[in-house]
Design a protein around this motif. Structure first.
Motif, PDB file in Angstrom:
ATOM      1  N   UNK C 121       0.843  -1.203   0.000  1.00 46.93           N
ATOM      2  CA  UNK C 121       0.000   0.000   0.000  1.00 46.93           C
ATOM      3  C   UNK C 121       0.874   1.248   0.000  1.00 46.93           C
ATOM      4  N   UNK C 122       2.056   1.105   0.571  1.00 45.66           N
ATOM      5  CA  UNK C 122       2.995   2.223   0.657  1.00 45.66           C
ATOM      6  C   UNK C 122       4.384   1.625   0.838  1.00 45.66           C
ATOM      7  N   UNK C 142       2.705   1.281  -7.984  1.00 42.93           N
ATOM      8  CA  UNK C 142       1.681   2.317  -8.126  1.00 42.93           C
ATOM      9  C   UNK C 142       1.395   2.997  -6.787  1.00 42.93           C
ATOM     10  N   UNK C 143       1.898   2.433  -5.701  1.00 44.63           N
ATOM     11  CA  UNK C 143       1.654   2.991  -4.368  1.00 44.63           C
ATOM     12  C   UNK C 143       2.576   4.189  -4.111  1.00 44.63           C
ATOM     13  N   UNK C 144       2.239   5.014  -3.136  1.00 47.62           N
ATOM     14  CA  UNK C 144       3.140   6.106  -2.761  1.00 47.62           C
ATOM     15  C   UNK C 144       4.477   5.560  -2.258  1.00 47.62           C
ATOM     16  N   UNK C 194      -1.101   3.594   5.238  1.00 51.53           N
ATOM     17  CA  UNK C 194      -1.569   2.203   5.195  1.00 51.53           C
ATOM     18  C   UNK C 194      -2.863   2.044   5.991  1.00 51.53           C
ATOM     19  N   UNK C 195      -2.914   2.692   7.140  1.00 56.11           N
ATOM     20  CA  UNK C 195      -4.097   2.554   7.977  1.00 56.11           C
ATOM     21  C   UNK C 195      -5.284   3.297   7.393  1.00 56.11           C
ATOM     22  N   UNK C 196      -5.040   4.420   6.736  1.00 51.58           N
ATOM     23  CA  UNK C 196      -6.138   5.138   6.090  1.00 51.58           C
ATOM     24  C   UNK C 196      -6.865   4.194   5.144  1.00 51.58           C
TER      25      UNK C 196
END
Lengths: 201, 201, 201, 201, 201, 201, 201, 201
Positions: C121-122, C142-144, C194-196
């Motif tokens: 995710x990141x 594609x993740x930040x 990640x938690x968002x």
């Protein structure tokens, strides 16, 4: 006034003794514990401030103090520079209000003190890292704001250069800047400005 | 996406046309009026934003938008970069709330919008000069703050370097930085983060 | 969270004890062995990580962890900063995948882990010297990508400034930068992102 | 106050007109001849200063002026910045004494004016190149000295950076610094300080 | 060889004509269209390359060419510098393989050409922005890699300085650096190295 | 190869032992006396060079050496970096000619060795302070010149940055630059170039 | 003396006319063709030097000239600064020997003139790019060497800063430095030194 | 002459002994007490200066001295560099007048010595911090002024860089600059210039 950094303790003591022959006040900045020990042996009434690392002697009779100097600082690590500014202004007969730990990342702490800031004749704003405090203070008050960058930070703080540059570019009018960690210079100027107002009254 | 700066209008038009053959979206950043004229002759449905200097084509059917992106900027001169960020995020299917002219020297304007900021999934904070806005925003919100330094300023602002350094040293956790004037990069990232949250819902 | 660098061991211990009165978690970064000894005397359940130089206390009950955080680092000397990022994210309830020693000069090692990267995710990408890792990672995912420059290097690395500048100029979209050696900031942000995503699921 | 640099003439005129709706004073700094033409068409009583490049409107009744502001400048090329400072202070109801062309390479010219300097409440010292004037003035007066570095010079003057750094390091206490070419900021501050003294009388 | 930048067209033509009196080869770098027009009027067999902005004259009989020079570049905007390097090496009797648009953000394009790179005697790697290409190439080949930073980028790219610094700090052994945009120098050196190998065969 | 600087002696020894399991050669650069003691305890045939601060192990049978590498250095303080370059090239099977103390301020010493220089396949030119040696050598030879800036100097030498920048701007074609004090990199490259020539013979 | 750069032609003419009322000599440096046209209209005996961009008026009777000033320059692009130095020294009654195009990359040209250099009372050494000429000259002569960095170069020459720094670090004793492109200052000083010697004879 | 900084005492002693075999004079600069002890054991007539940190041996018969060298310094901390310059010039047979503590913040002290300055053949002006002394001196005298920046200062003095830059930009003609803390170079040059004048008499 003696700039203590980089001087040997006995050299500081000699300079201090010499200065006190022609004056009834003395300020040593950036003084180590060792320097104080050496000074203290010669000048028993010297007072050391552990945080600001200043040695002060004031042999004058009690004098009337001018009010209106506020010294604000951002983080706990900025406190020694703020204290140096405050002690300097006090030795120049100013009453100093200290607002410590009012950095911009915890804005409410600063906003709680808006009335103190807005009653000031002059504010000293001390901050390291991104150096944003003076801009925020400058937007809240009409008095001059003396910005003091500190060498607190790491990496791209470049030992205070980033804070210095940020303060030079403050978007708030009324902000002026002194050298990195120059608490003495800021306190000296704050006292000049506060007393100029008061002397005329 | 085409970076328009320093490219000749006809070159921009050629690139834009080529890209649209394989895509139903197009973004040209830092596009001059002349570049838009050249693009428009080839692509009649291209839309120009005079402030952000972007050319946008979006041939997709209406899509659902993700909310939670806030773009805040300090001074009026920072608005074009903020707008570039907002348009970029919008093209990536985000609904964007704009908070312009909320610089730290006029703190109340920013504080009036605290609820907007605190409801954001991600905030883009755009500022030049001393670059203090992201730190103040970072202290007010729990979401990530993408800081965009702008080249607005003069003298010791060094065309955005001072703002960039200040933002790198933000005392507020959760602040991350992109290159000077890089509204596109900030908007792109903000959309990634906002959508990551939303895609999972 | 306590920034341990430059603080005396007993001062770190006092701060740590005070913080634990109002919290069930504690993180001290850049903590020396001596600082740990002082903290440990007061807080027996404190855990020290020799590489990351962190002290961690986590008195909460076991909590569900969010997956999707990958921490990648270039050279062996970058590992402590990477570990600081990983430990920070773990303390914020993320499961962290570590990819150490995947510097760009040995590309195959990085390419062997493409699937791990692409499922993130990141990504936190930690590198010193020329700071190229985030660009290469940014082109693969594609993740930040949160880029962390380290002060590893010599000569014209300028203690991390070269890596920081290189990362600011990454040609891959989606790359954002934190201060030099700021593993904590990167881990904190990675966990936020990640938690968002996960909180919404 | 409007910062005219980089703004289009018609934009300056619009801003100026808007400001005058809520105020009876206006100052535009760094205004081009073209900007003045545009402003003048809307605001016939606007006054342009060719050297300082300022546009001033003052519709207030004659007011009492505060004395004690001295503006000193080094070389002929520094005069525009000095004039911007002086005009700013005058618009804030100060009487300003100008000492032009008193650079340190021709010390006697400065020394001829020692009495003027020593009677000041505040001195603005404007200089480019090596920026030595504020230090010399600071050694001659007891009042605060606001140092303004200018971008005058070539080669290693780095468009004012050398002067700025030199002024930050002034060996004379009581010297404070504003941004490069920031005559407005210096004049604004000088007026604040002079009036603070006078308002109390 | 004539460095055309900053020279007037007729001055370039005069220098070019003079050089051709003592040589049967000529290279003008950074030549404008106008410079080519002036040269062409005097030297009808001069050939202009619009991308590399070079003027070439080669009056020698066909000569055997040395193989093994590869010129790789990151983004489309780096192509002119890459082309200047390639043309220079060709004029020094090298056969040059060009790998354009193989920047690190799209790694697969570079990896598709690994065999070309690994067969090279010397690689010229041209990149702006973060300048990561030479490090990645250096990790893939055993031959020397001549890194050429370009002034492509904006903001904190500082017109090539960031790329230059990054390349100086390459973690891959075998990487050497020339000045910003110095395609000529890189091509010249590549030819020297390639021919050294070949001349001995 | 192990970069010894900043590593603990026992860590260097562990790395060295590990490397020798897969190789019959070892080079540790920037190794302290203490590091050598630790290595030597594990690897009795390790050889330390006190000037270059290198530890070398070479367990291969005698191999044919390639000639043509010349290592020249400016001042006596540059000798360690030059020696590191020479030892590195020797370990890569090159015969190295050393020209020490041939700085440009005593030009005749350098000119006395013109024949040595002109017979080289590649020259490593090591210099601190103003870094002029590579330019002068580059004007005397046709072979590539690998310039190594050293951190020798004081004041405005900025620990090698001035020499590095000067070398980047060499007016002699054929000069390439490695990082400050990077004798290893220069020796490695010199060997690559010299052997490329020789391998083909 | 008038510094012509950045001044309008008619302003230069006014200053020139004013100066000639109190003097029988005039030097305008960095004068454009337009400035000369304006001056020439007022002062028919003014003489323009197209290369050095100086305007000279000398109405004194023929005076005895002091010998011993040598002005040496590296590349053709450095010639204007060298010529400004030479013309300045000539106007101060020195006979000047010019050694143009004696850059260090073609050492023999400089060595051919060793006798001229060694007979000098003072040498002005003008160079851009890596700025190595003064060091080499300083090693050949016993007289003072005034080093003039020029803004000639590109990329990492930083418009003369690299040359300036290199010259500050010259390993040859007897080298002193003036500002970038400051031919006037160098010529003025050379004349002072040469005449000091001669005036005493 | 031996540059003592960074050299081991016994190495200094060896170099000193070797030099005295071919000379009857010796100067060691930046020599520690330990270095002097080592030298003194070998060379009993060596003389140490505690302030300048020089070791001097002069075995020549008494020689006639040239007058006209003045060494002026700003603050007490600049005295060691000034003394190094003075001792160097004295060893080269100059009589040196010292003007210590004549910084620009206390201008009257400098002005009291105007006659000494105006009788000089050459002035060495030593200053740290803002480096203004050479400009002021340069405006008072007609002789060459050799400016020596010192590393005295803190914060934005950047260990002498600010003073160096300020001196490079002196508005007084006749000012030339040597490297930071380079008292030796300044004294050497001053002696060259003073003797050039005197030798001709």
């Amino acid at each position: 006034m003696v700039f203590g950094q980089g001087k040997r303790p006995e050299h500081v003591a000699t300079l201090a003794t010499a200065l006190l022959e022609g004056s009834d006040r003395l300020l040593v900045t950036r003084a180590s514990q060792d320097a104080f020990a050496a000074v203290s042996a010669e000048i028993p009434d010297a007072v050391y401030d552990d945080s600001a690392r200043t040695i002060v002697v004031d042999r004058r009779e009690a004098r009337e103090q001018v009010s209106g100097v506020v010294v604000a600082s951002g983080g706990t690590s900025d406190a020694p520079v703020a204290e140096e500014a405050a002690i300097t202004a006090e030795l120049m007969d100013c009453r100093v209000e200290r607002l410590l730990d009012v950095g911009v990342a915890g804005l409410h702490r600063l906003l709680d003190k808006v009335d103190v800031l807005q009653n000031a004749r002059v504010v000293v704003a001390v901050a390291g890292m991104e150096g944003a405090l003076p801009s925020v203070v400058g937007g809240l008050v009409k008095a001059p704001v003396i910005a003091v960058p500190t060498s607190v930070g790491y990496g791209a703080s470049f030992e205070g250069v980033t804070a210095l540059l940020a303060m030079m570019n403050s978007c708030a009018p009324g902000v002026i800047v002194v050298n990195i960690d120059n608490g003495f210079g800021a306190g000296y100027l704050a006292a000049m400005i506060a007393r100029a107002g008061a002397d005329k009254s």
